[in-house]
Motif scaffolding. Structure first.
Motif, PDB file in Angstrom:
ATOM      1  N   LEU A 134       4.559   3.767  11.962  1.00 49.83           N
ATOM      2  CA  LEU A 134       3.669   4.908  11.968  1.00 49.83           C
ATOM      3  C   LEU A 134       2.416   4.610  12.764  1.00 49.83           C
ATOM      4  O   LEU A 134       1.811   3.563  12.602  1.00 49.83           O
ATOM      5  CB  LEU A 134       3.302   5.181  10.512  1.00 49.83           C
ATOM      6  CG  LEU A 134       2.946   6.571  10.106  1.00 49.83           C
ATOM      7  CD1 LEU A 134       4.085   7.523  10.427  1.00 49.83           C
ATOM      8  CD2 LEU A 134       2.692   6.581   8.608  1.00 49.83           C
ATOM      9  N   SER A 154       0.759  17.951   8.820  1.00 51.67           N
ATOM     10  CA  SER A 154      -0.097  19.038   8.300  1.00 51.67           C
ATOM     11  C   SER A 154      -1.535  18.825   8.756  1.00 51.67           C
ATOM     12  O   SER A 154      -2.220  19.761   9.173  1.00 51.67           O
ATOM     13  CB  SER A 154      -0.119  19.055   6.767  1.00 51.67           C
ATOM     14  OG  SER A 154       1.163  19.167   6.265  1.00 51.67           O
ATOM     15  N   ASP A 155      -1.981  17.551   8.657  1.00 50.66           N
ATOM     16  CA  ASP A 155      -3.352  17.238   9.071  1.00 50.66           C
ATOM     17  C   ASP A 155      -3.521  17.489  10.568  1.00 50.66           C
ATOM     18  O   ASP A 155      -4.556  17.976  11.022  1.00 50.66           O
ATOM     19  CB  ASP A 155      -3.680  15.770   8.774  1.00 50.66           C
ATOM     20  CG  ASP A 155      -3.583  15.430   7.285  1.00 50.66           C
ATOM     21  OD1 ASP A 155      -3.477  16.375   6.480  1.00 50.66           O
ATOM     22  OD2 ASP A 155      -3.610  14.236   6.948  1.00 50.66           O
ATOM     23  N   GLU A 181       0.810  -1.212   0.000  1.00 54.38           N
ATOM     24  CA  GLU A 181       0.000   0.000   0.000  1.00 54.38           C
ATOM     25  C   GLU A 181       0.850   1.273   0.000  1.00 54.38           C
ATOM     26  O   GLU A 181       0.357   2.360  -0.252  1.00 54.38           O
ATOM     27  CB  GLU A 181      -0.879  -0.031   1.248  1.00 54.38           C
ATOM     28  CG  GLU A 181      -2.128   0.785   1.130  1.00 54.38           C
ATOM     29  CD  GLU A 181      -2.818   0.866   2.472  1.00 54.38           C
ATOM     30  OE1 GLU A 181      -2.283   0.367   3.462  1.00 54.38           O
ATOM     31  OE2 GLU A 181      -3.903   1.458   2.510  1.00 54.38           O
ATOM     32  N   ILE A 236       7.333  10.245   2.323  1.00 53.72           N
ATOM     33  CA  ILE A 236       6.592  10.761   1.183  1.00 53.72           C
ATOM     34  C   ILE A 236       5.191  11.225   1.598  1.00 53.72           C
ATOM     35  O   ILE A 236       4.535  11.977   0.905  1.00 53.72           O
ATOM     36  CB  ILE A 236       6.574   9.716   0.053  1.00 53.72           C
ATOM     37  CG1 ILE A 236       6.648  10.419  -1.300  1.00 53.72           C
ATOM     38  CG2 ILE A 236       5.345   8.844   0.128  1.00 53.72           C
ATOM     39  CD1 ILE A 236       7.469   9.713  -2.305  1.00 53.72           C
ATOM     40  N   ARG A 237       4.754  10.805   2.756  1.00 59.61           N
ATOM     41  CA  ARG A 237       3.471  11.294   3.273  1.00 59.61           C
ATOM     42  C   ARG A 237       3.610  12.693   3.844  1.00 59.61           C
ATOM     43  O   ARG A 237       2.630  13.321   4.182  1.00 59.61           O
ATOM     44  CB  ARG A 237       3.007  10.414   4.431  1.00 59.61           C
ATOM     45  CG  ARG A 237       2.346   9.145   4.029  1.00 59.61           C
ATOM     46  CD  ARG A 237       1.964   8.398   5.292  1.00 59.61           C
ATOM     47  NE  ARG A 237       1.354   7.129   4.970  1.00 59.61           N
ATOM     48  CZ  ARG A 237       0.063   6.993   4.707  1.00 59.61           C
ATOM     49  NH1 ARG A 237      -0.749   8.012   4.751  1.00 59.61           N
ATOM     50  NH2 ARG A 237      -0.425   5.815   4.398  1.00 59.61           N
ATOM     51  N   GLY A 238       4.827  13.108   4.093  1.00 55.72           N
ATOM     52  CA  GLY A 238       5.049  14.397   4.729  1.00 55.72           C
ATOM     53  C   GLY A 238       5.861  14.211   5.994  1.00 55.72           C
ATOM     54  O   GLY A 238       6.557  13.197   6.149  1.00 55.72           O
ATOM     55  N   HIS A 272      -8.235  10.148  12.438  1.00 57.78           N
ATOM     56  CA  HIS A 272      -7.328   9.554  11.468  1.00 57.78           C
ATOM     57  C   HIS A 272      -6.653  10.674  10.691  1.00 57.78           C
ATOM     58  O   HIS A 272      -7.307  11.469  10.035  1.00 57.78           O
ATOM     59  CB  HIS A 272      -8.064   8.638  10.497  1.00 57.78           C
ATOM     60  CG  HIS A 272      -7.174   8.115   9.407  1.00 57.78           C
ATOM     61  ND1 HIS A 272      -6.488   6.933   9.528  1.00 57.78           N
ATOM     62  CD2 HIS A 272      -6.828   8.642   8.221  1.00 57.78           C
ATOM     63  CE1 HIS A 272      -5.750   6.751   8.442  1.00 57.78           C
ATOM     64  NE2 HIS A 272      -5.944   7.769   7.625  1.00 57.78           N
ATOM     65  N   ILE A 273      -5.341  10.739  10.774  1.00 51.77           N
ATOM     66  CA  ILE A 273      -4.645  11.798  10.054  1.00 51.77           C
ATOM     67  C   ILE A 273      -3.516  11.192   9.246  1.00 51.77           C
ATOM     68  O   ILE A 273      -3.009  10.115   9.552  1.00 51.77           O
ATOM     69  CB  ILE A 273      -4.088  12.881  11.004  1.00 51.77           C
ATOM     70  CG1 ILE A 273      -3.207  12.239  12.072  1.00 51.77           C
ATOM     71  CG2 ILE A 273      -5.197  13.687  11.616  1.00 51.77           C
ATOM     72  CD1 ILE A 273      -2.457  13.252  12.871  1.00 51.77           C
ATOM     73  N   GLY A 274      -3.139  11.883   8.181  1.00 51.10           N
ATOM     74  CA  GLY A 274      -2.102  11.374   7.301  1.00 51.10           C
ATOM     75  C   GLY A 274      -0.714  11.838   7.694  1.00 51.10           C
ATOM     76  O   GLY A 274       0.240  11.089   7.609  1.00 51.10           O
ATOM     77  N   ASN A 275      -0.582  13.075   8.125  1.00 56.88           N
ATOM     78  CA  ASN A 275       0.735  13.582   8.509  1.00 56.88           C
ATOM     79  C   ASN A 275       0.580  14.793   9.427  1.00 56.88           C
ATOM     80  O   ASN A 275      -0.517  15.103   9.881  1.00 56.88           O
ATOM     81  CB  ASN A 275       1.561  13.924   7.259  1.00 56.88           C
ATOM     82  CG  ASN A 275       0.950  15.077   6.476  1.00 56.88           C
ATOM     83  OD1 ASN A 275       0.014  15.729   6.928  1.00 56.88           O
ATOM     84  ND2 ASN A 275       1.487  15.330   5.308  1.00 56.88           N
ATOM     85  N   THR A 312      -3.821  12.991   4.566  1.00 56.26           N
ATOM     86  CA  THR A 312      -2.770  13.125   3.567  1.00 56.26           C
ATOM     87  C   THR A 312      -2.131  11.767   3.282  1.00 56.26           C
ATOM     88  O   THR A 312      -1.648  11.119   4.201  1.00 56.26           O
ATOM     89  CB  THR A 312      -1.702  14.116   4.064  1.00 56.26           C
ATOM     90  OG1 THR A 312      -2.363  15.322   4.469  1.00 56.26           O
ATOM     91  CG2 THR A 312      -0.692  14.429   2.982  1.00 56.26           C
ATOM     92  N   ILE A 364      -8.281   3.562   7.904  1.00 63.59           N
ATOM     93  CA  ILE A 364      -8.787   4.055   6.622  1.00 63.59           C
ATOM     94  C   ILE A 364      -7.701   3.782   5.593  1.00 63.59           C
ATOM     95  O   ILE A 364      -6.593   4.304   5.705  1.00 63.59           O
ATOM     96  CB  ILE A 364      -9.129   5.550   6.712  1.00 63.59           C
ATOM     97  CG1 ILE A 364     -10.246   5.754   7.737  1.00 63.59           C
ATOM     98  CG2 ILE A 364      -9.533   6.096   5.346  1.00 63.59           C
ATOM     99  CD1 ILE A 364     -10.578   7.197   8.025  1.00 63.59           C
ATOM    100  N   ARG A 365      -7.989   2.887   4.658  1.00 60.88           N
ATOM    101  CA  ARG A 365      -6.970   2.484   3.682  1.00 60.88           C
ATOM    102  C   ARG A 365      -7.538   2.595   2.288  1.00 60.88           C
ATOM    103  O   ARG A 365      -8.737   2.738   2.101  1.00 60.88           O
ATOM    104  CB  ARG A 365      -6.519   1.041   3.948  1.00 60.88           C
ATOM    105  CG  ARG A 365      -5.923   0.861   5.316  1.00 60.88           C
ATOM    106  CD  ARG A 365      -5.547  -0.570   5.589  1.00 60.88           C
ATOM    107  NE  ARG A 365      -4.324  -0.975   4.898  1.00 60.88           N
ATOM    108  CZ  ARG A 365      -3.781  -2.180   5.040  1.00 60.88           C
ATOM    109  NH1 ARG A 365      -4.342  -3.088   5.790  1.00 60.88           N
ATOM    110  NH2 ARG A 365      -2.669  -2.483   4.397  1.00 60.88           N
TER     111      ARG A 365
END
Lengths: 188, 783
Positions: B548, B314-315, A34, B607-609, B309-312, A177, B377-378
């Motif tokens: 992570l 910034s979120d 993924e 690469i996600r931040g 649920h956050i990606g990086n 993100t 969340i994928r």
């Protein structure tokens, strides 16, 4: 004495069942399917010419090494470019192209181009709801020479109906993100 | 009808249950026909609502000869029972007004049955918070862990039915896998002084025991709950067949169905939960032995607020600055990702034997199977694949021996366990916790001696051995980054391109010890003092974490160099348990050597931040505090309860506050009861949680794109939220539906004023507000 015997018996039985547990619990290498390791934005001048390739690669995924970010060249003042963004997972062999999956689930993804003074970015693709995805775009370079940073951000499950989101404004996009890369860009 | 009901409720029986050595019996059963009660740690008990007249009263306690007598009960009758060990055939009834003198040097704080039932629709952690000095560490509102004197998770083992719960308790977002409705008795021992349960309870121990009935009877209980916040409820039912001899059994089941919870101003999307639980046991009681088999199953699906649920980073910054969750959807019962699916099986065989010399031997074997799947969340095809899939299997066996003579009590035992963790590779994500095998063995001895009627002393020592053998892949870049290439090259067993296969092995030898005294003072007060040494080995998360964490947007890194923690705890309890004003005050000091904690160390870019990196570090810590609880019977109908807890936590090496210490909290409860009006009670509870002003500053700056430019932006993850005050109402009324059955109707309102608040120890505090007002209706049938 009797108590001691029972205790000894209990001890023996504990040692027995612990020693007969198997040793086949070696870890299996996880196929990290993924992960996005690579973002490639290729901008080809309309009417021909050498494309500019913006590339970010992070071959250890969430490992400690930072991504290696490169730009193959500079943009030309006032030129118009057709752009595409591709996403790869190079941890698998062969490398997996995630772009198609993002396109297929276009309504759950959007790419944002954040910059100031470098020109304009316009979306050139649509999801099932007629909202932009951003895998294809048109970049019009600034009319005067400029240097700055271009942020390319892939958001998963954004609120695509949010105010300004379809114009590429990230402020109301929410979501999480999935990728965020900063390129140093020169327009000359 | 009403007249006869009133006649029932005017008569009460109360008293104490003690041994011939005047030791209180905690958890003795008192039966009067269909009514029953259990004695408190000080041996006291009370049964209300008894029809006037002659009744058969049975008081029983395992290992002791039951008292069985006919008694004419009218008004307030006092019955103090003195039970003799089973081996002797004598029994004795003493009717007196004397209070029993407890001899136990370890102070065990017990939840009342009424409290357990009040939290029937909530969780163990929520109920334990009623004990002064117990706080909660939450992830949202469904994942609730007890925090004892500032410590939690691996530092607070939960012992369920005499089995140490192995439910991946190391994780801060892993709640005890236990149904509160299956508990007959719940108590807390602060600190590691109860060595028979282990030597690593740096924080304390939670003891959960099933209902024990030693009288020939069959009775049941059903509780129905409905809650406005979450728009759902639960049903819990149990049946108990008691016996003095022969067969006895218990069976209990719970089903819970809740939708999205609501904060005062918005829906907390994806915060529903489901639970289906079962617990049962069968026991054969012989003349001098008993044999029992029990099984319990806990099955929960727990929604985690989608906004977390956050990606990086910034979120994260967006979430912190906006002050509102980024996802607010209409109310639903559906539970999507992120969510946890947890199952826990516990099976146990137990054999108790009583010998003629007043000694008992207990031998038990337990099997536990714990499965945890966490869904995140994928993208696309991975939506229905867990992001984490761990199976933890534990076998444990123990033998405990106890001998009581006039003044001397000896306890000794051995235990051993084998555990195996399996991290499924099918998640397509490198697991945070690796495969491992772990073997433990322990032996303890405890002696307690009553020097006089008013002075008892106890001393104990325990040795534990532990061996851990893990198998884990490390990214080569991470392995080098952590400096393992120099120190741990011998752990490498295979080269897989960008990753090493490693086989880390650890062996620990631990000594724990405890000494304590109990002294009765002249004025009816008692003082208990305790000193203990505890040692805790690093848990898998502290050793191996590597990756992570999507829920808090951090990269969490364990450390193979982590050494065991050593805790020296000194505590004293001053108790006053007679008169209309009772209190207990417990000051304590806990000095922890090599205290393991998570601290941010750097920012890493992927690469996600950007992500902050949190590493497990060790330091010396000092925790000191005071727990205070008072009860004042103002008048026959009015009662006031007060509890106060403060803990001061300091990193003595870095000379800064410890992170996530519970803030000062004070609770006041005013209760009005009218026993002759169907045991009506009305209760108003005020909870004041102050702002934590002592915290380490872990804020960091990160370069974030703002209008196309990278701007160094501060990220405030440290500042605790403001203090808050909540007011709750609770009430109940009981009707006798027949000679053998009652119905209790309870109505409660939590957070009456719909106050908006965030709690420092809720891991979702950066993203969402806490729960708004909640009306709850409870129907309880006893039959």
């Amino acid at each position: 004495m009797k108590n001691l015997r029972i205790l000894a018996l209990a001890l023996v039985s504990i040692t027995t069942f612990s020693s007969c547990s198997s040793d086949d619990d070696k870890a299996t290498l996880v196929n990290e399917e993924e992960v996005i390791t690579t973002i490639n934005a290729t901008l080809t001048p309309q009417g021909g010419g050498t494309p500019v390739v913006l590339l970010s690669r992070d071959l250890d995924g969430d490992g400690p090494n930072a991504p290696i970010v490169t730009a193959s060249g500079n943009f030309t003042v006032g030129a118009i470019y057709n752009g595409t963004v591709t996403f790869l997972n190079e941890l698998t062999n062969p490398a997996e192209d995630i772009t198609a999956e993002i396109k297929e689930e276009g309504d759950e993804h959007q790419i944002f181009f954040q910059q100031t003074g470098l020109g304009t970015f316009a979306y050139n693709d649509k999801d099932v709801n007629n909202r932009p995805i951003g895998l294809n775009f048109v970049y019009t370079a600034a009319a005067t020479p400029a240097t700055g940073t271009l942020n390319i951000v892939l958001i998963h499950e954004p609120n695509k109906a949010g105010e300004g989101v379809s114009q590429g404004i990230i402020t109301n996009a929410a979501g999480a993100t999935d990728a965020q890369v900063t390129f140093n860009v020169t327009v000359q | 009808m009403a007249g006869s009901l009133c006649a029932y409720s005017q008569n009460t029986i109360s008293g104490s249950v003690t041994t011939t050595q005047n030791k209180p019996l905690d958890g003795a059963h008192i039966h009067i026909e269909e009514l029953h009660a259990m004695s408190n740690p000080d041996g006291s008990y009370k049964i209300q609502n008894i029809p006037a007249g002659q009744h058969r009263v049975v008081i029983s306690y395992i290992g002791y000869k039951s008292l069985d007598t006919l008694l004419y009960i009218t008004g307030s009758t006092r019955l103090d029972a003195i039970l003799k060990p089973e081996a002797t055939q004598l029994q004795e009834v003493v009717l007196s007004a004397n209070n029993a003198v407890p001899k136990n040097v370890i102070h065990e704080q017990k939840l009342k049955t009424e409290t357990i039932e009040k939290y029937s629709n909530a969780s163990l952690g929520d109920a334990l918070k009623e004990i002064a000095g117990v706080y909660t560490l939450k992830t949202g509102n469904n994942i609730v862990k007890p925090v004892i004197n500032g410590l939690h998770s691996s530092r607070v083992p939960v012992i369920s039915n005499n089995v140490r719960l192995e439910d991946q308790q190391w994780g801060t977002e892993h709640a005890p896998n236990l149904d509160i409705n299956s508990a007959g008795k719940i108590s807390v021992i602060k600190g590691a002084s109860a060595l028979q349960y282990g030597g690593d309870a740096v924080g304390g121990i939670v003891l959960v025991e099933p209902v024990k009935v030693l009288k020939d009877t069959l009775f049941g209980k059903t509780i129905l709950n409905a809650a406005s916040n979450g728009r759902g409820g639960s049903i819990s039912s149990s049946l108990h067949k008691g016996a003095e001899k022969g067969w006895a059994w218990n069976a209990a089941g719970t089903y819970k169905y809740m939708g999205d919870r609501e904060a005062p101003n918005y829906v907390l999307s994806n915060t529903g939960n489901r639970e289906s639980n079962f617990a049962g046991d069968v026991k054969y009681i012989g003349s001098d032995y008993d044999l029992s088999a029990s099984y319990s199953f806990y099955d929960a699906t727990i929604g985690i607020a989608k906004a977390t649920h956050i990606g990086n980073v910034s979120d994260l910054v967006r979430a912190i600055n906006s002050g509102r969750p980024n996802v607010v959807e209409p109310f639903t019962y559906d539970i999507n990702a992120p969510r946890q699916e947890v199952q826990h099986h516990l099976a146990k065989l137990n054999f108790n034997k009583r010998f003629s010399d007043a000694s008992t031997l207990s031998v038990q074997y337990a099997f536990q199977h714990n499965s945890r799947k966490e869904f995140d969340i994928r993208r696309g095809a991975f939506t229905n694949k867990p992001a984490l899939d761990l199976t933890l299997v534990t076998h444990s066996a123990q033998a405990d021996w106890k001998k009581e003579t006039d003044a001397l009590t000896l306890k000794s035992g051995v235990s051993g366990s084998a555990q195996k963790n399996d991290a499924s590779p099918d998640t397509n994500i490198r697991p945070l916790i690796p495969n491992y095998s772990k073997y433990d063995a322990g032996v303890y001895g405890i002696a307690s001696y009553a020097f006089s009627d008013s002075f008892t002393a106890e001393a104990g020592v325990r040795y534990d051995f532990s061996k851990m053998d893990a198998s884990k892949f490390y990214q080569k870049s991470r392995w080098t980054n952590l400096g393992y290439d120099k120190e741990f090259a011998h752990f490498i067993t295979g080269d897989f391109g960008s990753q090493w296969l490693t086989n880390p092995q650890f062996t620990f030898h631990n000594i724990s010890a405890s000494v304590g005294i109990r002294k009765e003072l002249d004025n009816g007060m008692q003082v208990l003092a305790n000193a203990s040494l505890a040692m805790r080995n690093p848990n898998p998360s502290e050793l191996f974490s590597d990756g992570l964490h999507h829920s808090n947007g951090t990269i969490e890194l364990g450390d193979l160099r982590t050494d065991k923690e050593k805790a020296y705890k000194f505590s004293a309890t001053l108790l006053k348990s007679n008169g209309s004003f009772t209190f207990e005050a417990t000051p304590y000091l806990n000095l922890i050597n090599n205290f393991i904690y998570l601290a941010p160390t750097e920012i890493e870019y992927t690469i996600r931040g950007a992500f902050p990196v949190y590493r497990y570090r060790q330091t010396d810590a000092l925790l000191a505090g005071l727990d205070l609880h008072t009860n004042w019977k103002i008048a026959s109908n009015w009662q006031h309860n007060f509890s106060f807890a403060y803990v001061y936590g300091q990193d003595t090496t870095k000379d800064q506050p410890l992170i996530e210490m519970p803030p000062l909290n004070i609770a006041n409860t005013i209760r009005y009861t009218k026993e002759n009006w169907h045991q009506l009670f009305l209760e108003l509870r005020s909870e004041a949680i102050f702002k934590q002003t002592r915290y380490p500053n872990n804020n960091f700056n990160v370069d974030l794109p703002v209008n196309g430019e990278l701007v160094s932006t501060p990220v405030d993850v440290s500042t605790p939220p403001a203090g808050y005050h909540l007011l709750h109402f609770n009430s109940g009324i009981t009707f006798n539906t027949s000679q053998k059955s009652t119905v209790t109707v309870g109505l409660s309102v939590l957070n009456i004023f719909n106050t908006t608040y965030r709690d420092y120890l809720n891991r979702q505090r950066l993203y969402t507000d806490d729960l708004g007002r909640n009306f709850q209706l409870q129907l309880k049938f006893n039959y």
